[in-house]
Design a protein around this motif. Structure first.
Motif, PDB file in Angstrom:
ATOM      1  N   ASP A   8       1.083  -0.685   0.214  1.00  0.00           N
ATOM      2  CA  ASP A   8      -0.144   0.421   0.263  1.00  0.00           C
ATOM      3  C   ASP A   8       0.966   0.803   0.209  1.00  0.00           C
ATOM      4  O   ASP A   8       2.224   1.250   0.196  1.00  0.00           O
ATOM      5  CB  ASP A   8      -0.894   0.206   1.137  1.00  0.00           C
ATOM      6  N   TRP A  53       1.062   0.361  11.318  1.00  0.00           N
ATOM      7  CA  TRP A  53       0.345   0.367  10.665  1.00  0.00           C
ATOM      8  C   TRP A  53       0.420  -0.955  10.845  1.00  0.00           C
ATOM      9  O   TRP A  53      -0.078  -1.800   9.838  1.00  0.00           O
ATOM     10  CB  TRP A  53       1.092   1.609   9.168  1.00  0.00           C
ATOM     11  N   GLY A  57      -2.532  -1.685   9.295  1.00  0.00           N
ATOM     12  CA  GLY A  57      -2.497  -1.618   8.581  1.00  0.00           C
ATOM     13  C   GLY A  57      -3.195  -2.491   7.516  1.00  0.00           C
ATOM     14  O   GLY A  57      -4.258  -3.282   7.624  1.00  0.00           O
ATOM     15  N   SER A  58      -2.882  -2.342   6.296  1.00  0.00           N
ATOM     16  CA  SER A  58      -3.377  -3.158   4.940  1.00  0.00           C
ATOM     17  C   SER A  58      -3.312  -4.524   5.067  1.00  0.00           C
ATOM     18  O   SER A  58      -1.734  -5.079   4.998  1.00  0.00           O
ATOM     19  CB  SER A  58      -3.406  -2.819   3.857  1.00  0.00           C
ATOM     20  N   HIS A  59      -3.176  -5.934   4.564  1.00  0.00           N
ATOM     21  CA  HIS A  59      -2.866  -7.180   4.823  1.00  0.00           C
ATOM     22  C   HIS A  59      -1.418  -7.329   4.746  1.00  0.00           C
ATOM     23  O   HIS A  59      -1.381  -7.657   5.414  1.00  0.00           O
ATOM     24  CB  HIS A  59      -4.173  -7.430   3.635  1.00  0.00           C
TER      25      HIS A  59
END
Length: 176
Positions: A8, A53, A57-59
């Protein structure tokens, strides 16, 4: 070829900002102390953001997604040595261990620098700070070698992926 999003924007900006900050800190260490210290505080901020994060955070940014046990990491290194390592879409176990080592060393580096300039510790802290900085250079070299090896083995431009955020999708034996 269809590509998938892996890294990301926060992970990518963090990564390249950290590269620039570490290089700047290294180059200004003996000449421009005020710049060196300012960049050190910036690195502290980057680390704090990345740690947060890594939890929310994202995966592929989450530590829970890529941090593996020591036994899994050792098994991966064994398979790597025998040219049988699987391709990971995110960090492979060796890369995950390197992320933790780099973050840990950066925390020690910035803490030792902060303690030294705040007169909390003695001159010995300057020596500790320099030792950690040199150890970090060795870790960075190992990181770059790992990126090059993994990229060659899996025919993937990992540096480009860290700019674009994309990689090719998983194949049959790849680990998502």
């Amino acid at each position: 070829m269809q590509l998938i999003k892996v890294w990301d924007p926060l992970v990518r900006v963090f990564h390249w900002s950290l590269v620039a900050a570490f290089a700047t800190a290294w180059l200004t260490a003996d000449e421009w102390q005020s710049v060196h210290e300012l960049v050190g505080y910036g690195v502290m901020g980057l680390i704090a953001i990345r740690l947060i994060w890594g939890l929310v955070g994202s995966h592929y940014a989450r530590f829970s997604q890529f941090v593996r046990s020591p036994s899994v990491t050792l098994h991966y290194l064994h398979e790597l040595r025998h040219h049988r390592e699987p391709r990971y879409i995110g960090h492979n176990p060796a890369g995950a261990a390197m992320v933790l080592a780099l973050l840990g060393a950066l925390i020690l580096l910035t803490a030792s620098g902060w303690l030294y300039v705040s007169d909390t510790g003695g001159d010995w802290l300057e020596e500790v700070h320099e030792f950690i900085a040199n150890a970090l250079l060795a870790l960075v070299a190992l990181h770059l070698a790992g990126v090059a090896l993994t990229g060659l083995r899996h025919r993937e431009n990992l540096v480009k992926s860290m700019f674009t955020g994309t990689k090719r999708p998983p194949a049959n034996h790849d680990i998502n």
